[in-house]
Design an enzyme around this catalytic site. Sequence first.
Site, PDB file in Angstrom:
ATOM      1  N   LYS A 201     -33.336 -35.720 -39.798  1.00  0.00           N
ATOM      2  CA  LYS A 201     -32.475 -36.336 -41.041  1.00  0.00           C
ATOM      3  C   LYS A 201     -31.524 -37.508 -40.335  1.00  0.00           C
ATOM      4  O   LYS A 201     -30.958 -37.082 -39.334  1.00  0.00           O
ATOM      5  CB  LYS A 201     -31.705 -35.469 -41.912  1.00  0.00           C
ATOM      6  CG  LYS A 201     -30.692 -35.721 -42.873  1.00  0.00           C
ATOM      7  CD  LYS A 201     -31.315 -35.909 -44.291  1.00  0.00           C
ATOM      8  CE  LYS A 201     -30.309 -36.763 -45.095  1.00  0.00           C
ATOM      9  NZ  LYS A 201     -31.059 -37.334 -46.405  1.00  0.00           N
ATOM     10  N   GLU A 288     -27.741 -34.131 -27.496  1.00  0.00           N
ATOM     11  CA  GLU A 288     -28.324 -34.022 -26.453  1.00  0.00           C
ATOM     12  C   GLU A 288     -27.162 -33.266 -25.133  1.00  0.00           C
ATOM     13  O   GLU A 288     -25.885 -33.660 -25.511  1.00  0.00           O
ATOM     14  CB  GLU A 288     -29.029 -35.380 -25.801  1.00  0.00           C
ATOM     15  CG  GLU A 288     -27.916 -36.624 -25.572  1.00  0.00           C
ATOM     16  CD  GLU A 288     -28.849 -37.687 -25.533  1.00  0.00           C
ATOM     17  OE1 GLU A 288     -29.687 -38.341 -26.405  1.00  0.00           O
ATOM     18  OE2 GLU A 288     -28.533 -38.538 -24.562  1.00  0.00           O
ATOM     19  N   ARG A 292     -24.701 -34.733 -16.027  1.00  0.00           N
ATOM     20  CA  ARG A 292     -24.170 -35.682 -15.097  1.00  0.00           C
ATOM     21  C   ARG A 292     -22.416 -35.844 -15.400  1.00  0.00           C
ATOM     22  O   ARG A 292     -22.026 -35.419 -16.172  1.00  0.00           O
ATOM     23  CB  ARG A 292     -24.662 -37.253 -15.014  1.00  0.00           C
ATOM     24  CG  ARG A 292     -24.331 -37.698 -16.219  1.00  0.00           C
ATOM     25  CD  ARG A 292     -24.861 -39.148 -16.047  1.00  0.00           C
ATOM     26  NE  ARG A 292     -24.360 -40.008 -17.486  1.00  0.00           N
ATOM     27  CZ  ARG A 292     -25.008 -39.868 -18.669  1.00  0.00           C
ATOM     28  NH1 ARG A 292     -25.872 -39.186 -18.733  1.00  0.00           N
ATOM     29  NH2 ARG A 292     -24.252 -40.522 -19.766  1.00  0.00           N
ATOM     30  N   VAL A 295     -18.777 -41.765 -17.346  1.00  0.00           N
ATOM     31  CA  VAL A 295     -17.867 -42.821 -16.952  1.00  0.00           C
ATOM     32  C   VAL A 295     -16.338 -42.123 -17.410  1.00  0.00           C
ATOM     33  O   VAL A 295     -15.303 -42.505 -17.063  1.00  0.00           O
ATOM     34  CB  VAL A 295     -18.253 -44.106 -17.930  1.00  0.00           C
ATOM     35  CG1 VAL A 295     -17.130 -44.988 -17.689  1.00  0.00           C
ATOM     36  CG2 VAL A 295     -19.521 -44.561 -17.294  1.00  0.00           C
TER      37      VAL A 295
HETATM   38  C1  MV4 Z   1     -28.363 -39.481 -34.423  1.00  0.00           C
HETATM   39  C2  MV4 Z   1     -27.745 -40.384 -35.428  1.00  0.00           C
HETATM   40  C3  MV4 Z   1     -27.604 -40.058 -36.736  1.00  0.00           C
HETATM   41  N1  MV4 Z   1     -28.415 -38.831 -37.046  1.00  0.00           N
HETATM   42  N2  MV4 Z   1     -28.990 -38.487 -34.906  1.00  0.00           N
HETATM   43  C4  MV4 Z   1     -27.827 -42.277 -30.744  1.00  0.00           C
HETATM   44  C5  MV4 Z   1     -27.650 -42.243 -29.201  1.00  0.00           C
HETATM   45  C6  MV4 Z   1     -28.163 -40.950 -29.016  1.00  0.00           C
HETATM   46  N3  MV4 Z   1     -27.579 -40.025 -28.088  1.00  0.00           N
HETATM   47  C7  MV4 Z   1     -28.136 -39.982 -30.568  1.00  0.00           C
HETATM   48  N4  MV4 Z   1     -27.768 -41.296 -31.383  1.00  0.00           N
HETATM   49  C8  MV4 Z   1     -27.739 -40.791 -32.826  1.00  0.00           C
HETATM   50  N5  MV4 Z   1     -28.505 -39.738 -33.265  1.00  0.00           N
HETATM   51  C9  MV4 Z   1     -29.107 -38.234 -36.450  1.00  0.00           C
HETATM   52  N6  MV4 Z   1     -30.008 -37.276 -36.559  1.00  0.00           N
HETATM   53  C10 MV4 Z   1     -27.030 -41.275 -34.868  1.00  0.00           C
HETATM   54  C11 MV4 Z   1     -26.761 -41.486 -33.663  1.00  0.00           C
HETATM   55  C12 MV4 Z   1     -26.109 -42.721 -33.336  1.00  0.00           C
HETATM   56  C13 MV4 Z   1     -25.277 -42.699 -32.305  1.00  0.00           C
HETATM   57  C14 MV4 Z   1     -24.765 -41.480 -31.691  1.00  0.00           C
HETATM   58  C15 MV4 Z   1     -23.529 -41.308 -31.019  1.00  0.00           C
HETATM   59  C16 MV4 Z   1     -22.885 -42.448 -30.427  1.00  0.00           C
HETATM   60  C17 MV4 Z   1     -23.331 -43.703 -30.910  1.00  0.00           C
HETATM   61  C18 MV4 Z   1     -24.303 -44.000 -32.071  1.00  0.00           C
HETATM   62  C19 MV4 Z   1     -24.722 -44.991 -32.322  1.00  0.00           C
HETATM   63  C20 MV4 Z   1     -25.657 -45.386 -33.459  1.00  0.00           C
HETATM   64  C21 MV4 Z   1     -26.373 -44.305 -33.449  1.00  0.00           C
END
Ligand code: MV4
Length: 446
Positions: A201, A288, A292, A295
């Site tokens: 979602k 996730e 490591r 920064v």
């Molecule tokens: C998401 C999300 C919204 N919904 N998962 C972007 C990087 C990756 N680590 C996971 N990310 C995201 N996963 C769901 N189900 C929105 C993001 C996301 C985001 C997350 C953390 C920091 C910046 C971001 C910028 C855009 C989208």
Amino acid sequence: MYKRILIANRGEIALRIIRACRELGVESVAIYSEADRGSHYLDLADEAFCVGPAKSSESYLKIDRVISAAEVGNAQAIHPGYGFLAENAHFNEICRSCEIDFIGPSPEAMTMLGDKNEARKLARQAEVPVVPGSDGLIEDEDTATEVAKEIGYPVLVKASAGGGGKGMRVAENEASLKQSLQQARREAEAAFGDGSVYLEKYVEHPRHVEVQVAADQHGNVVHLWERDCSVQRRHQKLIEESPAAHLEQETREEICAAAVRMIRAANYTNVGTVEFIVDKEGSFYFIEVNARIQVEHPVTEMVTGIDLIKTQLRIASGEELPFRQEDIKCEGASLECRINAEDPSRNFQPCPGHIEQMFVPGGLGVRFDSHAHAGYTVSPFYDSMVGKLIVHQPTRDEAIACMLRALGELQIEGIATTCSRHEEILRHAAFAESRIDTTFVERTWD
Ligand code: MV4
């Protein structure tokens, strides 16, 4: 503790690791490319070897050359820093086969966490909340359509081999889902050689909260509280802070406990980060694990008083963590601004070049982690970050005032930097009130 280690990185993080080594009485061996030859921070290491030409694929990423430098330099261990080989499980395995300690997790833990679908499965086993989505990988369009119908649109197609925003596609409806699936698969296949994807979602306007953890080889796992990294643009973080200003104390303790469960379940050792998104209601979901040093580690160091690089060396060399969970306090508030050689008025276009003059701010609670100086030339071959300005104050409001004061003093002449955008963000009412999410910067300025 080690007698001598190799640092498989460059710039500010190489200098940060050299400093930690010096204080621990560990000798450091640096490596450099032809572009970094003569950089002054290299003089602070005990020895330095050239590993190839400017292109990182020919130097900092060349596994055989890095290993050779460690062998010739008589290093017992390799610290990978961040970027380059830091999350390369193949490199990690080669270190093991050469009997050189990799200052990081085991190759097995790294491989598992590098697969985002596997990491998500493990999170569920560890009762760490994940975003509602597919049970595992999406094998065909019909399954995807079914899952999407169940969880409701918009949905996000994520590459298993992705992370940091690469190989992600949003789908608003059934028609665009088919397209998004194909695009995400193709992009992931091209970028990682693995086109497997799963579905979640799409959480709109989330905050990005990550928990710092440390786990030793004796089964001790602790958290060092959280950071909010929502101030980002196109997946590049601009400002990070600790603690996260908006989190309820109860949620804070839950998210930190969840991070510890995840790290235990993964058999992870090293310092690390468990990344979550937090929705408008304050519910958090695992995204996730970053296997490591990151920064933004200094903001955690400021509020806890714990040196995370020294902690990495202690863990890898087999020592027990020198602190227990109840000893780890989060005091005051810390902010970090990433100072990049980029022009905010030109779409953050990189502006490498010669630094003519430089004045570095100081005073109580001000820290500048940088390898740059007057006369230094920022190379076009690498990341454009020239330093990190970090402050630590009793309250968040005072930290903002202190950062604005320090940014006002910081002068880097000869190249454009991101300092002006930092000042605008720090002066924005939404930032002051912490009414921000990961879309704040792009919504407000782009
Ligand atoms: C998401 C999300 C919204 N919904 N998962 C972007 C990087 C990756 N680590 C996971 N990310 C995201 N996963 C769901 N189900 C929105 C993001 C996301 C985001 C997350 C953390 C920091 C910046 C971001 C910028 C855009 C989208």
